[in-house]
Scaffold this active site. Structure first.
Site, PDB file in Angstrom:
ATOM      1  N   HIS A  81       0.848  -1.192   0.000  1.00  0.00           N
ATOM      2  CA  HIS A  81       0.000   0.000   0.000  1.00  0.00           C
ATOM      3  C   HIS A  81       0.877   1.234   0.000  1.00  0.00           C
ATOM      4  O   HIS A  81       1.917   1.244   0.641  1.00  0.00           O
ATOM      5  CB  HIS A  81      -0.911   0.005   1.240  1.00  0.00           C
ATOM      6  CG  HIS A  81      -2.072   0.925   1.082  1.00  0.00           C
ATOM      7  ND1 HIS A  81      -1.974   2.266   1.344  1.00  0.00           N
ATOM      8  CD2 HIS A  81      -3.344   0.692   0.655  1.00  0.00           C
ATOM      9  CE1 HIS A  81      -3.156   2.820   1.083  1.00  0.00           C
ATOM     10  NE2 HIS A  81      -3.994   1.899   0.668  1.00  0.00           N
ATOM     11  N   ASP A 120      -7.859  -5.487   0.097  1.00  0.00           N
ATOM     12  CA  ASP A 120      -8.353  -6.356  -0.965  1.00  0.00           C
ATOM     13  C   ASP A 120      -7.952  -7.816  -0.801  1.00  0.00           C
ATOM     14  O   ASP A 120      -8.443  -8.673  -1.532  1.00  0.00           O
ATOM     15  CB  ASP A 120      -7.833  -5.864  -2.329  1.00  0.00           C
ATOM     16  CG  ASP A 120      -8.470  -4.548  -2.719  1.00  0.00           C
ATOM     17  OD1 ASP A 120      -9.665  -4.386  -2.443  1.00  0.00           O
ATOM     18  OD2 ASP A 120      -7.770  -3.683  -3.278  1.00  0.00           O
TER      19      ASP A 120
HETATM   20  N1  CMC Z   1       3.999  -7.685  -4.815  1.00  0.00           N
HETATM   21  C1  CMC Z   1       5.329  -7.677  -5.029  1.00  0.00           C
HETATM   22  N2  CMC Z   1       6.123  -6.602  -4.912  1.00  0.00           N
HETATM   23  C2  CMC Z   1       5.508  -5.461  -4.577  1.00  0.00           C
HETATM   24  C3  CMC Z   1       4.134  -5.369  -4.343  1.00  0.00           C
HETATM   25  C4  CMC Z   1       3.362  -6.546  -4.464  1.00  0.00           C
HETATM   26  N3  CMC Z   1       2.043  -6.550  -4.256  1.00  0.00           N
HETATM   27  N4  CMC Z   1       3.802  -4.111  -4.025  1.00  0.00           N
HETATM   28  C5  CMC Z   1       4.950  -3.422  -4.069  1.00  0.00           C
HETATM   29  N5  CMC Z   1       5.988  -4.229  -4.391  1.00  0.00           N
HETATM   30  C6  CMC Z   1       7.405  -3.864  -4.489  1.00  0.00           C
HETATM   31  C7  CMC Z   1       7.698  -3.101  -5.772  1.00  0.00           C
HETATM   32  O1  CMC Z   1       8.070  -3.966  -6.805  1.00  0.00           O
HETATM   33  C8  CMC Z   1       8.805  -2.201  -5.314  1.00  0.00           C
HETATM   34  O2  CMC Z   1       9.981  -2.945  -5.252  1.00  0.00           O
HETATM   35  P1  CMC Z   1      11.422  -2.269  -5.601  1.00  0.00           P
HETATM   36  O3  CMC Z   1      11.632  -1.250  -4.512  1.00  0.00           O
HETATM   37  O4  CMC Z   1      12.380  -3.403  -5.581  1.00  0.00           O
HETATM   38  O5  CMC Z   1      11.271  -1.646  -6.967  1.00  0.00           O
HETATM   39  C9  CMC Z   1       8.448  -1.828  -3.888  1.00  0.00           C
HETATM   40  O6  CMC Z   1       7.657  -2.950  -3.428  1.00  0.00           O
HETATM   41  C10 CMC Z   1       7.612  -0.557  -3.763  1.00  0.00           C
HETATM   42  O7  CMC Z   1       6.461  -0.697  -4.578  1.00  0.00           O
HETATM   43  P2  CMC Z   1       5.804   0.466  -5.408  1.00  0.00           P
HETATM   44  O8  CMC Z   1       5.027  -0.105  -6.538  1.00  0.00           O
HETATM   45  O9  CMC Z   1       6.853   1.497  -5.739  1.00  0.00           O
HETATM   46  O10 CMC Z   1       4.845   1.092  -4.296  1.00  0.00           O
HETATM   47  P3  CMC Z   1       3.619   2.046  -4.561  1.00  0.00           P
HETATM   48  O11 CMC Z   1       3.379   2.755  -3.293  1.00  0.00           O
HETATM   49  O12 CMC Z   1       3.821   2.839  -5.800  1.00  0.00           O
HETATM   50  O13 CMC Z   1       2.416   1.023  -4.883  1.00  0.00           O
HETATM   51  C11 CMC Z   1       0.603  -0.453  -4.664  1.00  0.00           C
HETATM   52  C12 CMC Z   1       1.448   0.645  -3.993  1.00  0.00           C
HETATM   53  C13 CMC Z   1      -0.620  -0.725  -3.829  1.00  0.00           C
HETATM   54  C14 CMC Z   1       0.142   0.027  -6.065  1.00  0.00           C
HETATM   55  C15 CMC Z   1       1.494  -1.719  -4.811  1.00  0.00           C
HETATM   56  O14 CMC Z   1       1.884  -2.168  -3.534  1.00  0.00           O
HETATM   57  C16 CMC Z   1       0.800  -2.831  -5.578  1.00  0.00           C
HETATM   58  O15 CMC Z   1       0.866  -2.870  -6.812  1.00  0.00           O
HETATM   59  N6  CMC Z   1       0.093  -3.772  -4.867  1.00  0.00           N
HETATM   60  C17 CMC Z   1      -0.672  -4.802  -5.537  1.00  0.00           C
HETATM   61  C18 CMC Z   1      -1.996  -4.232  -6.007  1.00  0.00           C
HETATM   62  C19 CMC Z   1      -2.960  -4.025  -4.863  1.00  0.00           C
HETATM   63  O16 CMC Z   1      -3.148  -4.882  -4.012  1.00  0.00           O
HETATM   64  N7  CMC Z   1      -3.640  -2.848  -4.872  1.00  0.00           N
HETATM   65  C20 CMC Z   1      -4.651  -2.508  -3.874  1.00  0.00           C
HETATM   66  C21 CMC Z   1      -4.222  -1.380  -2.983  1.00  0.00           C
HETATM   67  S1  CMC Z   1      -5.265  -1.216  -1.524  1.00  0.00           S
HETATM   68  C22 CMC Z   1      -6.811  -0.782  -2.131  1.00  0.00           C
HETATM   69  C23 CMC Z   1      -6.824   0.514  -2.804  1.00  0.00           C
HETATM   70  O17 CMC Z   1      -6.553   1.528  -2.159  1.00  0.00           O
HETATM   71  O18 CMC Z   1      -7.166   0.556  -3.977  1.00  0.00           O
END
Ligand code: CMC
Length: 429
Positions: free
Chosen positions: A306, A363
């Site tokens: 998140h 989720d």
């Molecule tokens: N599985 C594997 N690796 C992950 C995941 C995941 N679910 N989420 C983040 N990472 C890794 C990402 O690859 C990155 O690694 P590195 O630093 O080596 O490049 C690091 O963690 C930081 O991730 P980010 O994508 O830069 O973080 P963000 O804050 O931009 O993204 C997020 C947040 C929710 C989009 C992301 O965690 C994600 O894609 N999660 C899966 C989708 C999901 O469950 N979304 C629902 C969010 S909660 C409900 C809502 O508010 O909609």
């Protein structure tokens, strides 16, 4: 003495005001920065930018706190109903008995949609994703209530808000009925909000249908937990669209589109599809986690991570507990739940997830409950939209009623070609 931050650019020095929220959060007010220094701030994806001041929801991602209008989510989940929570978010206080009676009456009396609108559903293919239908129908509502088009006029604001909350379950359920080719079930005024929705989803004219109180309670809880989450992607969309003084229906329709994305509300559908896929391929939790950790695979553990929560998501905690209880009470034995727990356990022990502070989000378990309630996977994001609606409305209302609101219009740092000139077609290489 108000706190300030001093910035130095070349020979110039400037004091920037620090704004402090009621929970001690601080932000630097950069609104005059460009006028005074010619500089803008660059913050892709708004990782570090507060786009607004807001009194609706407080969340502390480090401590795992979430409060609507000051009330902890745990208390609301335990003691409130979705419609009461909706009132709280939108009007800023828990309703008195009188206010609540009026509110409930509005939400039941306005739940039907115009018969002409019912026919819109005929034009969609049966395979249409219900989110496509939902966003289009919500935008279409504006054509039936032309006096709601003036977003600044407060004369019809309350009734427009009530209409939207009352009609969304009807539209959502009709989109499902369209999908499965069943007759639409009209709303019933003698049922409470969630019971009415379940009836519109699952009843057929051929027989009586009584919503299961366990399902009604679970749905109330899920919708409350999704009701607001401050400046997330869809809410920011609603605010940005609404800042152009766009009417409520159109602004919310834009929010629904933003929510659809797999990284946002679409994740609940993705989680269940991911669990299905893992089972189908016969992978163990550890094998799948290994795939996720391999960056080349491009696979994410959906329902994990998140932008704001870096400790735990308080909603996920409540949902996980509810998931066990609801499945047991409904007598559902779903191997998906065991797999989800194994994945969670493996991930939480794994340095990849620990170092990146990745925890289960709202989720991760919600889809398993929706599934147990009989809600099909394609409808999961629609369920998220039903829950998030009061939050979107609360933010739209807060913004539109604030006389200092200006149209949202970010700046950019241009990186394209410098001035060049038009070349006629015959002279291009
Ligand atoms: N599985 C594997 N690796 C992950 C995941 C995941 N679910 N989420 C983040 N990472 C890794 C990402 O690859 C990155 O690694 P590195 O630093 O080596 O490049 C690091 O963690 C930081 O991730 P980010 O994508 O830069 O973080 P963000 O804050 O931009 O993204 C997020 C947040 C929710 C989009 C992301 O965690 C994600 O894609 N999660 C899966 C989708 C999901 O469950 N979304 C629902 C969010 S909660 C409900 C809502 O508010 O909609």
């Amino acid at each position: 003495m108000p706190e300030t931050v001093r910035i130095v650019t070349g020979k110039q020095e400037m004091e920037l005001q620090v704004v402090e929220g009621t929970e001690g959060e601080k932000g630097i007010d950069v609104s005059n920065l460009r006028a005074k220094t010619g500089l803008v701030t660059l913050d892709p994806a708004f990782m570090n930018t507060a786009s607004t001041e807001s009194a609706v929801t407080f969340l502390d991602g480090e401590k795992g706190i979430l409060r609507y209008r000051g009330i902890p989510i745990e208390e609301l989940g335990e003691r409130s109903t979705f419609t009461e929570t909706a009132y709280l978010l939108i009007y800023g206080h828990l309703p008195t008995r009188e206010e609540f009676t009026r509110w409930e009456r509005l939400l039941t009396r306005h739940s039907m949609i115009h018969e002409d609108m019912r026919r819109f559903f005929d034009g969609y293919p049966m395979t249409a994703h219900p989110m496509a239908i939902l966003s289009a129908m919500v935008s279409s509502l504006s054509s039936f209530y032309p006096y709601a088009l003036n977003a600044k006029s407060d004369e019809y604001r309350d009734i427009t808000i009530a209409r939207l909350i009352a009609k969304l379950p009807t539209i959502a359920a009709f989109s499902y009925k369209k999908n499965i080719g069943h007759p639409f079930m009209y709303p019933r005024n003698d049922l409470e909000y969630c019971a009415n929705f379940l009836r519109m989803m699952f009843a057929v004219p051929a027989e009586e249908y009584r919503p299961d109180p366990v399902a009604v309670k679970a749905l109330n809880l899920l919708l409350i937990l999704h009701a607001d989450h401050e400046q997330n992607c869809s809410t920011s969309t609603v605010r940005l669209v609404g800042s152009a003084q766009t009417n409520l229906f159109a602004s919310i329709s834009a929010g629904i589109c933003a929510l659809w994305g797999p990284l946002h509300g679409g994740a609940n559908q993705e989680v269940v599809e991911m669990l299905d896929d893992i089972r189908h391929k016969g992978l163990t939790a550890q094998q799948f986690i290994a795939q996720v950790k391999d960056k080349k695979s491009g696979i994410r553990l959906m329902g994990f991570g998140h932008r704001v929560y870096k400790n735990f998501d308080p909603r996920a905690k409540i949902i996980k507990k509810a998931c066990d209880e609801v499945l047991e009470k409904l007598g559902v034995r779903d191997p998906m739940l065991d797999l989800a727990k194994q994945l969670e356990e493996s991930a939480l022990r794994d340095p990849y997830f620990v170092e990146r502070k990745l925890y289960p989000n709202v989720d991760f378990y919600s889809g398993i409950i929706y599934k147990a309630l009989g809600i099909p996977t394609q409808m999961f994001t629609v369920m998220f939209a039903l829950g998030r609606l009061p939050g979107w409305i609360a933010h739209w209302k807060e913004m539109i009623e604030d006389p200092s609101t200006k149209i949202g219009r970010p700046r950019q740092i241009y990186t394209g070609p410098r001035e060049t000139h038009y070349v006629p077609l015959e002279k291009r290489g």
